[in-house]
Enzyme design. Structure first.
Site, PDB file in Angstrom:
ATOM      1  N   GLY A   1      20.213   3.629 -22.379  1.00 36.62           N
ATOM      2  CA  GLY A   1      20.970   3.309 -21.175  1.00 36.62           C
ATOM      3  C   GLY A   1      20.037   3.253 -19.980  1.00 36.62           C
ATOM      4  O   GLY A   1      18.826   3.051 -20.131  1.00 36.62           O
TER       5      GLY A   1
ATOM      6  N   THR B   1      17.881   4.282 -16.569  1.00 35.86           N
ATOM      7  CA  THR B   1      16.981   5.359 -16.149  1.00 35.86           C
ATOM      8  C   THR B   1      17.743   6.359 -15.282  1.00 35.86           C
ATOM      9  O   THR B   1      17.537   7.572 -15.382  1.00 35.86           O
ATOM     10  CB  THR B   1      15.780   4.741 -15.403  1.00 35.86           C
ATOM     11  OG1 THR B   1      15.080   3.914 -16.356  1.00 35.86           O
ATOM     12  CG2 THR B   1      14.839   5.783 -14.857  1.00 35.86           C
TER      13      THR B   1
ATOM     14  N   THR C   1      20.964   7.272 -15.443  1.00 43.13           N
ATOM     15  CA  THR C   1      21.750   8.187 -16.287  1.00 43.13           C
ATOM     16  C   THR C   1      20.831   9.147 -17.037  1.00 43.13           C
ATOM     17  O   THR C   1      21.163  10.326 -17.209  1.00 43.13           O
ATOM     18  CB  THR C   1      22.626   7.383 -17.278  1.00 43.13           C
ATOM     19  OG1 THR C   1      23.463   6.517 -16.530  1.00 43.13           O
ATOM     20  CG2 THR C   1      23.482   8.276 -18.141  1.00 43.13           C
TER      21      THR C   1
ATOM     22  N   GLU D   1      15.787   5.746 -24.475  1.00 42.77           N
ATOM     23  CA  GLU D   1      15.425   4.317 -24.417  1.00 42.77           C
ATOM     24  C   GLU D   1      16.070   3.761 -23.160  1.00 42.77           C
ATOM     25  O   GLU D   1      17.290   3.583 -23.110  1.00 42.77           O
ATOM     26  CB  GLU D   1      15.980   3.586 -25.650  1.00 42.77           C
ATOM     27  CG  GLU D   1      15.368   4.010 -26.955  1.00 42.77           C
ATOM     28  CD  GLU D   1      13.956   3.493 -27.139  1.00 42.77           C
ATOM     29  OE1 GLU D   1      13.498   2.667 -26.322  1.00 42.77           O
ATOM     30  OE2 GLU D   1      13.303   3.906 -28.099  1.00 42.77           O
TER      31      GLU D   1
ATOM     32  N   CYS E   1      17.505  -5.124 -22.474  1.00 42.29           N
ATOM     33  CA  CYS E   1      16.553  -4.206 -21.833  1.00 42.29           C
ATOM     34  C   CYS E   1      15.173  -4.842 -21.720  1.00 42.29           C
ATOM     35  O   CYS E   1      14.473  -4.660 -20.740  1.00 42.29           O
ATOM     36  CB  CYS E   1      16.479  -2.905 -22.618  1.00 42.29           C
ATOM     37  SG  CYS E   1      16.062  -3.127 -24.351  1.00 42.29           S
TER      38      CYS E   1
HETATM   39  P1  NAD Z   1      24.371   3.459 -18.322  1.00 44.30           P
HETATM   40  O1  NAD Z   1      23.222   4.389 -18.153  1.00 44.30           O
HETATM   41  O2  NAD Z   1      25.262   3.224 -17.154  1.00 44.30           O
HETATM   42  O3  NAD Z   1      25.338   3.986 -19.492  1.00 44.30           O
HETATM   43  C1  NAD Z   1      24.840   4.250 -20.786  1.00 44.30           C
HETATM   44  C2  NAD Z   1      25.737   5.268 -21.479  1.00 44.30           C
HETATM   45  O4  NAD Z   1      25.625   6.529 -20.806  1.00 44.30           O
HETATM   46  C3  NAD Z   1      27.222   4.910 -21.471  1.00 44.30           C
HETATM   47  O5  NAD Z   1      27.774   5.263 -22.715  1.00 44.30           O
HETATM   48  C4  NAD Z   1      27.778   5.809 -20.364  1.00 44.30           C
HETATM   49  O6  NAD Z   1      29.149   6.077 -20.510  1.00 44.30           O
HETATM   50  C5  NAD Z   1      26.934   7.052 -20.560  1.00 44.30           C
HETATM   51  N1  NAD Z   1      26.849   7.977 -19.412  1.00 44.30           N
HETATM   52  C6  NAD Z   1      27.021   7.707 -18.097  1.00 44.30           C
HETATM   53  N2  NAD Z   1      26.800   8.818 -17.363  1.00 44.30           N
HETATM   54  C7  NAD Z   1      26.479   9.807 -18.239  1.00 44.30           C
HETATM   55  C8  NAD Z   1      26.120  11.182 -18.103  1.00 44.30           C
HETATM   56  N3  NAD Z   1      26.056  11.773 -16.912  1.00 44.30           N
HETATM   57  N4  NAD Z   1      25.814  11.890 -19.218  1.00 44.30           N
HETATM   58  C9  NAD Z   1      25.844  11.308 -20.436  1.00 44.30           C
HETATM   59  N5  NAD Z   1      26.193  10.011 -20.626  1.00 44.30           N
HETATM   60  C10 NAD Z   1      26.497   9.276 -19.546  1.00 44.30           C
HETATM   61  O7  NAD Z   1      23.765   2.103 -18.891  1.00 44.30           O
HETATM   62  P2  NAD Z   1      24.522   0.727 -19.178  1.00 44.30           P
HETATM   63  O8  NAD Z   1      24.894   0.082 -17.880  1.00 44.30           O
HETATM   64  O9  NAD Z   1      25.583   0.947 -20.204  1.00 44.30           O
HETATM   65  O10 NAD Z   1      23.356  -0.113 -19.895  1.00 44.30           O
HETATM   66  C11 NAD Z   1      22.401  -0.849 -19.220  1.00 44.30           C
HETATM   67  C12 NAD Z   1      21.081  -0.117 -19.160  1.00 44.30           C
HETATM   68  O11 NAD Z   1      20.652   0.243 -20.464  1.00 44.30           O
HETATM   69  C13 NAD Z   1      19.965  -0.989 -18.589  1.00 44.30           C
HETATM   70  O12 NAD Z   1      19.181  -0.227 -17.705  1.00 44.30           O
HETATM   71  C14 NAD Z   1      19.156  -1.371 -19.822  1.00 44.30           C
HETATM   72  O13 NAD Z   1      17.812  -1.710 -19.569  1.00 44.30           O
HETATM   73  C15 NAD Z   1      19.281  -0.131 -20.634  1.00 44.30           C
HETATM   74  N6  NAD Z   1      18.985  -0.422 -22.044  1.00 44.30           N
HETATM   75  C16 NAD Z   1      17.810   0.029 -22.584  1.00 44.30           C
HETATM   76  C17 NAD Z   1      17.481  -0.274 -23.900  1.00 44.30           C
HETATM   77  C18 NAD Z   1      16.197   0.217 -24.530  1.00 44.30           C
HETATM   78  O14 NAD Z   1      16.082   0.137 -25.754  1.00 44.30           O
HETATM   79  N7  NAD Z   1      15.228   0.698 -23.779  1.00 44.30           N
HETATM   80  C19 NAD Z   1      18.355  -1.049 -24.675  1.00 44.30           C
HETATM   81  C20 NAD Z   1      19.535  -1.497 -24.084  1.00 44.30           C
HETATM   82  C21 NAD Z   1      19.849  -1.174 -22.768  1.00 44.30           C
END
Ligand code: NAD
Length: 488
Positions: free
Chosen positions: A226, A228, A230, A248, A284
């Site tokens: 997700g 950075t 979060t 990741e 990502c």
């Molecule tokens: P996000 O961080 O908003 O959410 C990711 C997950 O975290 C969701 O399930 C969300 O409900 C959960 N979450 C939110 N707050 C939380 C907390 N306080 N504690 C625990 N869980 C919590 O990310 P997003 O908008 O869903 O995804 C997009 C991001 O993910 C982009 O920055 C993208 O680059 C990244 N990403 C990285 C990779 C990688 O392999 N490096 C792959 C795909 C996406």
């Protein structure tokens, strides 16, 4: 095409748990249509899921590896049989073109089989004989694993955690994103049925449930993909009990086009366009900022625009020939638009790309005309922030050292790519601070799940994929048995 609305539930200790509260998930291509309803998992239910996973751990960890593999293989067959239904649901709730959704379901099934093959090869006990006696090394499971995933590839990014974690003997609680909860819930439910109760659990929700899943003392490891932002909250939450983490995270992956790039290579331009705009740029490791040597600037842009105009067809995921769907959710759409509008107000030129099958899509859903942003300043937010959508800044550069400096001047370091003469590009790519760099390709076109994937700097901690990814779900356990003199 399936059009009825679906309802999914949490799965705790082998049982579906009805929810007191639900939230609708709209179709991003037609926001008046509710695709289905996700449950709001309470914090108490999240704790029940953790307790169930903790109770199931001891016996699951002692199931012989060959038997664990058999469970995964049965789950793979079952998921494969439901592939078409899952792909339709994913396309409707996520907005990705149906063919891309099919590819994602295939990828999720591959993970169940691939993790099994990896485990059979890499989880073998090692026995070393030395002059002092025997040393036995085993890779023990870590314990209860919390897997938290984003919305951009909900199935693959869940299965690339669940499959290696389970085959290594851990028990798991998966929490998907509320922006694409439906297909992944169907998949996890059918996979969970192939395992003893409590081995694989599913909960829903956002930060409130997330805090429980990342701080509870019985959770040993967090596997998170997700943003950075979060991840910072997760690390704080995990600190008190010193959890094992694999993170990741986001990236602002740069592509450098060298002066020796061949501007007559039509295939390279098509790869470039896909590296920028596959999944509507919501990847990502998409190429998110492109630096082009000034000596080829005009020719490169002209050829790029004509390749993009051929490849990019924006429309409903179920329309034939569509390559770019809507953005997944309103927040993301507004964020990408604000970056583009801001850059335009500060003097950048915005070049629309591709065609939209029907201009009314723009009213119906979270659609956006893909765009190049030319002439933004290097410190403009469209360049320095992760846009995660269908708009990409292109910038000219004169000096190789200077462009490498600009590329590395970022908190992120997920992937990067260099385009041009292969040897020259390889030399430059070695100087990019990133977990993966690619030559004459980028994004998902250039990665391979047999090799480690992950970011440096604030793009992550640890690696997924390949043997390193599997072993990240284990702890090395060393057992020493000295040769002692015979007792008298
Ligand atoms: P996000 O961080 O908003 O959410 C990711 C997950 O975290 C969701 O399930 C969300 O409900 C959960 N979450 C939110 N707050 C939380 C907390 N306080 N504690 C625990 N869980 C919590 O990310 P997003 O908008 O869903 O995804 C997009 C991001 O993910 C982009 O920055 C993208 O680059 C990244 N990403 C990285 C990779 C990688 O392999 N490096 C792959 C795909 C996406």
């Amino acid at each position: 095409m399936v059009t009825e609305s679906v309802t999914v539930n949490a799965v705790i200790n082998g049982e579906e748990v009805p929810a007191a509260q639900r939230y609708p998930r709209e179709n991003p291509a037609n926001i008046k249509e509710v695709v289905g309803y996700g449950p709001v998992t309470t914090r108490d239910q999240a704790v029940q899921a953790i307790e169930a996973a903790a109770a199931a751990f001891d016996s699951w960890a002692r199931v012989p590896l060959a038997e664990r593999v058999a469970h995964l293989r049965r789950a793979a067959d079952k998921a494969e049989a439901a592939a078409e239904e899952l792909a339709h649901l994913l396309a409707r709730e996520h907005g990705k073109p149906l063919n891309d959704a099919r590819g994602e379901v295939r990828g999720a099934v591959v993970w169940l089989r691939y993790a099994s093959d990896l485990a059979l090869e890499h989880l073998k006990e090692q026995v070393h004989r030395t002059e002092r006696g025997r040393t036995i090394i085993t890779h023990d499971p870590v314990g209860v694993v919390t897997a938290i995933t984003p919305w951009n590839f909900p199935l693959v990014l869940s299965m690339n955690k669940v499959a290696p974690a389970l085959v290594a003997g851990n028990t798991v609680i998966l929490k998907p994103s509320p922006f694409a909860p439906l297909a992944v819930s169907r998949l996890i439910k059918m996979v969970a049925e192939e395992f003893p109760p409590g081995v694989l659990n599913l909960v829903h929700g956002d930060a409130d449930v997330g805090v429980e899943l990342t701080s509870h003392p019985k959770v040993a490891k967090i596997a998170f993909t997700g943003s950075t932002k979060t991840a910072r909250a997760i690390l704080r939450s995990a600190a008190d009990t010193i959890k094992n983490v694999t993170l990741e995270l986001g990236g602002n992956d740069a592509a450098i086009v060298l002066p020796d790039f061949r501007c007559d290579d039509a295939e390279a331009f098509q790869r470039f366009v896909m590296a920028n705009f596959l999944n509507a740029g919501q990847i990502c490791m998409a190429a998110k900022r492109v630096y082009i040597h000034r000596s080829i600037w005009k020719r490169f842009i002209d050829n790029y625009v004509s390749a993009a105009n051929q490849w990019i067809v924006v429309g409903d995921p179920f329309e034939e020939g569509v390559t770019v769907g809507p953005v997944n959710n309103r927040n993301q759409l507004e964020f990408v638009r604000s970056l583009v509008d801001g850059a335009r107000q500060r003097g950048a030129e915005v070049v629309p790309l591709g065609r939209i099958t029907d201009s009314e899509h723009l009213e119906r859903g979270y659609f956006m005309q893909p765009a190049l942003v030319l002439g933004a300043q290097p410190d403009d937010p469209i360049v320095t922030e992760e846009q995660f959508g269908p708009a990409v800044p292109f910038l000219p550069y004169d000096d190789e050292e200077e462009v490498i400096r600009q590329v590395n001047d970022s908190i992120y370091g997920l992937t990067g790519s260099v385009w041009g003469d292969e040897e020259h590009a390889l030399q430059v790519s070695r100087r990019i601070q990133a977990g993966t760099t690619m030559v004459n390709t980028a994004s998902v076109l250039g990665t391979d799940l047999r090799f480690p994937f992950g970011g440096v700097k604030q793009s992550g901690i640890g690696r997924e994929h390949g043997p390193d990814g599997l072993l990240s779900y284990t702890e090395i356990h060393v057992c020493q048995i000295p040769d002692l003199p015979p007792s008298r």
